[in-house]
Design an enzyme around this catalytic site. Structure first.
Site, PDB file in Angstrom:
ATOM      1  CB  SER A   1      67.701   0.904 113.515  1.00  0.00           C
ATOM      2  OG  SER A   1      66.667   0.733 112.607  1.00  0.00           O
TER       3      SER A   1
ATOM      4  CB  SER B   1      61.935   6.948 109.538  1.00  0.00           C
ATOM      5  OG  SER B   1      60.721   6.929 109.548  1.00  0.00           O
TER       6      SER B   1
ATOM      7  CE1 TYR C   1      62.760   1.873 108.153  1.00  0.00           C
ATOM      8  CE2 TYR C   1      61.226   3.211 109.566  1.00  0.00           C
ATOM      9  CZ  TYR C   1      62.167   3.073 108.373  1.00  0.00           C
ATOM     10  OH  TYR C   1      62.027   4.066 107.305  1.00  0.00           O
TER      11      TYR C   1
HETATM   12  N1  NAD Z   1      59.470   5.746 101.767  1.00  0.00           N
HETATM   13  C1  NAD Z   1      59.023   6.175 102.997  1.00  0.00           C
HETATM   14  O1  NAD Z   1      57.871   6.228 103.247  1.00  0.00           O
HETATM   15  C2  NAD Z   1      60.204   6.563 103.914  1.00  0.00           C
HETATM   16  C3  NAD Z   1      59.804   7.260 105.172  1.00  0.00           C
HETATM   17  C4  NAD Z   1      60.502   7.590 106.170  1.00  0.00           C
HETATM   18  C5  NAD Z   1      61.933   6.974 105.732  1.00  0.00           C
HETATM   19  N2  NAD Z   1      62.309   6.552 104.668  1.00  0.00           N
HETATM   20  C6  NAD Z   1      63.735   6.403 104.473  1.00  0.00           C
HETATM   21  O2  NAD Z   1      64.299   6.659 103.128  1.00  0.00           O
HETATM   22  C7  NAD Z   1      65.268   5.908 102.916  1.00  0.00           C
HETATM   23  C8  NAD Z   1      65.003   5.484 101.370  1.00  0.00           C
HETATM   24  O3  NAD Z   1      63.742   5.101 101.171  1.00  0.00           O
HETATM   25  P1  NAD Z   1      63.346   4.625  99.988  1.00  0.00           P
HETATM   26  O4  NAD Z   1      62.095   4.493  99.727  1.00  0.00           O
HETATM   27  O5  NAD Z   1      63.911   5.633  98.748  1.00  0.00           O
HETATM   28  O6  NAD Z   1      64.100   3.351  99.542  1.00  0.00           O
HETATM   29  P2  NAD Z   1      64.596   2.487  98.369  1.00  0.00           P
HETATM   30  O7  NAD Z   1      64.561   1.073  98.868  1.00  0.00           O
HETATM   31  O8  NAD Z   1      64.071   2.859  97.078  1.00  0.00           O
HETATM   32  O9  NAD Z   1      66.359   2.805  98.300  1.00  0.00           O
HETATM   33  C9  NAD Z   1      66.986   2.501  99.248  1.00  0.00           C
HETATM   34  C10 NAD Z   1      68.302   1.913  98.345  1.00  0.00           C
HETATM   35  O10 NAD Z   1      69.517   1.603  99.106  1.00  0.00           O
HETATM   36  C11 NAD Z   1      69.869   0.169  98.687  1.00  0.00           C
HETATM   37  N3  NAD Z   1      70.344  -0.440  99.748  1.00  0.00           N
HETATM   38  C12 NAD Z   1      69.690  -1.258 100.692  1.00  0.00           C
HETATM   39  N4  NAD Z   1      70.581  -1.924 101.319  1.00  0.00           N
HETATM   40  C13 NAD Z   1      71.876  -1.682 101.285  1.00  0.00           C
HETATM   41  C14 NAD Z   1      73.238  -1.882 101.831  1.00  0.00           C
HETATM   42  N5  NAD Z   1      73.390  -2.864 102.735  1.00  0.00           N
HETATM   43  N6  NAD Z   1      74.202  -1.307 100.996  1.00  0.00           N
HETATM   44  C15 NAD Z   1      74.066  -0.553 100.144  1.00  0.00           C
HETATM   45  N7  NAD Z   1      72.965  -0.047  99.580  1.00  0.00           N
HETATM   46  C16 NAD Z   1      71.853  -0.663 100.227  1.00  0.00           C
HETATM   47  C17 NAD Z   1      68.864  -0.338  97.873  1.00  0.00           C
HETATM   48  O11 NAD Z   1      69.571  -1.341  97.003  1.00  0.00           O
HETATM   49  C18 NAD Z   1      68.003   0.821  97.397  1.00  0.00           C
HETATM   50  O12 NAD Z   1      68.808   1.073  95.981  1.00  0.00           O
HETATM   51  C19 NAD Z   1      65.665   4.734 103.905  1.00  0.00           C
HETATM   52  O13 NAD Z   1      66.630   5.071 104.698  1.00  0.00           O
HETATM   53  C20 NAD Z   1      64.025   4.582 104.516  1.00  0.00           C
HETATM   54  O14 NAD Z   1      64.291   4.029 105.872  1.00  0.00           O
HETATM   55  C21 NAD Z   1      61.500   5.988 103.970  1.00  0.00           C
END
Ligand code: NAD
Length: 264
Positions: free
Chosen positions: A163, A148, A160
């Site tokens: 990590s 991120s 966050y």
């Molecule tokens: N959305 C944003 O603005 C943004 C910005 C920067 C980084 N990110 C990163 O992008 C990634 C995905 O984000 P997203 O918005 O698509 O999230 P999301 O929550 O839609 O998708 C994450 C998936 O991971 C699964 N998950 C969570 N914990 C788990 C575990 N312990 N074991 C197995 N599966 C697990 C959830 O069930 C979910 O389906 C993350 O790493 C997030 O930190 C997102």
């Protein structure tokens, strides 16, 4: 068909409930459109099954594997599931990341700190550790870790941020340790994305409308004053997964509409 004949694992291939698309789901769908067979790993099997149904309805190939990446036993079973289904492992996208319960370092509880680290960093290390041996054996592979921009920008979320900074360091370590085996390891640093986790999560935490969160986040993005989407993460992942990136390893790639270069 830039991934024709490849087998790809997306960990976190479901998504939080909502109207827009998450980073992992978009990546899985795009990889399948480009010819890859997909193992869709998530602790939420029903959500991963929705992703599978979307892929299959477009004529793609995908299977669901339920695993919680904080469980070593679950993670150990992932490579065999992919090898049994598709006979090889070419691509791993580590998409799982959480921030619920996070606060500043002065406020965050030990319990929330540990849960976020176990999921965002230790879980990712475990999946890499489990899957890299198969890639080393093939003398090829591409790992894409979803970090991120928070890892390099200021944010009130201590666990966050820290990590995800660990994810960057882990990516660089793995890139160097596996370069001789032909295994590439890169990270994507998404900025402000319009995904259900981000919009729904922040709206719930602050008790505000989702549209309010959306317009505030849009205003903070230098490029067109518009957040990115899961597809932006997916297209960057596709490039790093493909042979077009065959000389690229250890890169931390912001996909953020310029947010990370705005200083002052
Ligand atoms: N959305 C944003 O603005 C943004 C910005 C920067 C980084 N990110 C990163 O992008 C990634 C995905 O984000 P997203 O918005 O698509 O999230 P999301 O929550 O839609 O998708 C994450 C998936 O991971 C699964 N998950 C969570 N914990 C788990 C575990 N312990 N074991 C197995 N599966 C697990 C959830 O069930 C979910 O389906 C993350 O790493 C997030 O930190 C997102």
């Amino acid at each position: 068909m830039r991934l024709q004949g490849k087998a790809a694992i997306v960990v976190g291939a479901g998504q939080s409930p909502g109207d827009t698309i998450g980073n992992g789901r978009a990546t899985a769908i795009l990889f399948a459109r480009e010819g890859a067979s997909l193992l869709l790993v998530d602790r939420d099997a029903a959500s991963a099954a929705e992703t599978r149904d979307m892929i299959v309805s477009e004529g793609g190939k995908a299977e669901v594997f339920q695993a919680d990446i904080t469980s070593e036993d679950d993670v150990q079973r992932i490579p065999a599931a992919c090898l049994d289904a598709f006979g090889r492992i070419d691509i791993l996208q580590n998409n799982v990341g959480i921030g619920t319960g996070d606060q500043s370092a002065a406020q965050v509880t030990r319990e929330n700190w540990d849960r976020i680290f176990d999921t965002n960093l230790t879980g990712m290390m475990l999946t890499c550790q489990a899957i890299i041996p198969a890639m080393r054996e093939q003398e090829s592979g591409s790992i894409i870790n979803i970090s991120s921009v928070a890892s390099i920008a200021s944010t009130p979320m201590a666990a966050y941020k820290t990590s995800k900074a660990g994810v960057n360091a882990l990516t660089q370590h793995l890139a160097m340790a596996n370069a001789a085996y032909g295994v590439r390891v890169n990270a994507i640093l998404p900025g402000l994305m319009d995904t259900p986790m981000a919009i729904g999560g922040f709206a719930a935490r602050r008790g505000t409308e989702q549209e309010q969160v959306r317009s505030e986040r849009n205003a903070r993005v230098p490029l067109r004053k518009q957040m990115g989407t899961g597809w932006d993460t997916a297209y960057a992942s596709l490039f790093l997964a493909s042979e077009e990136a065959q000389f690229i390893t250890g890169v931390l790639l912001p996909v953020d509409g310029g947010q990370s270069i705005r200083v002052g």
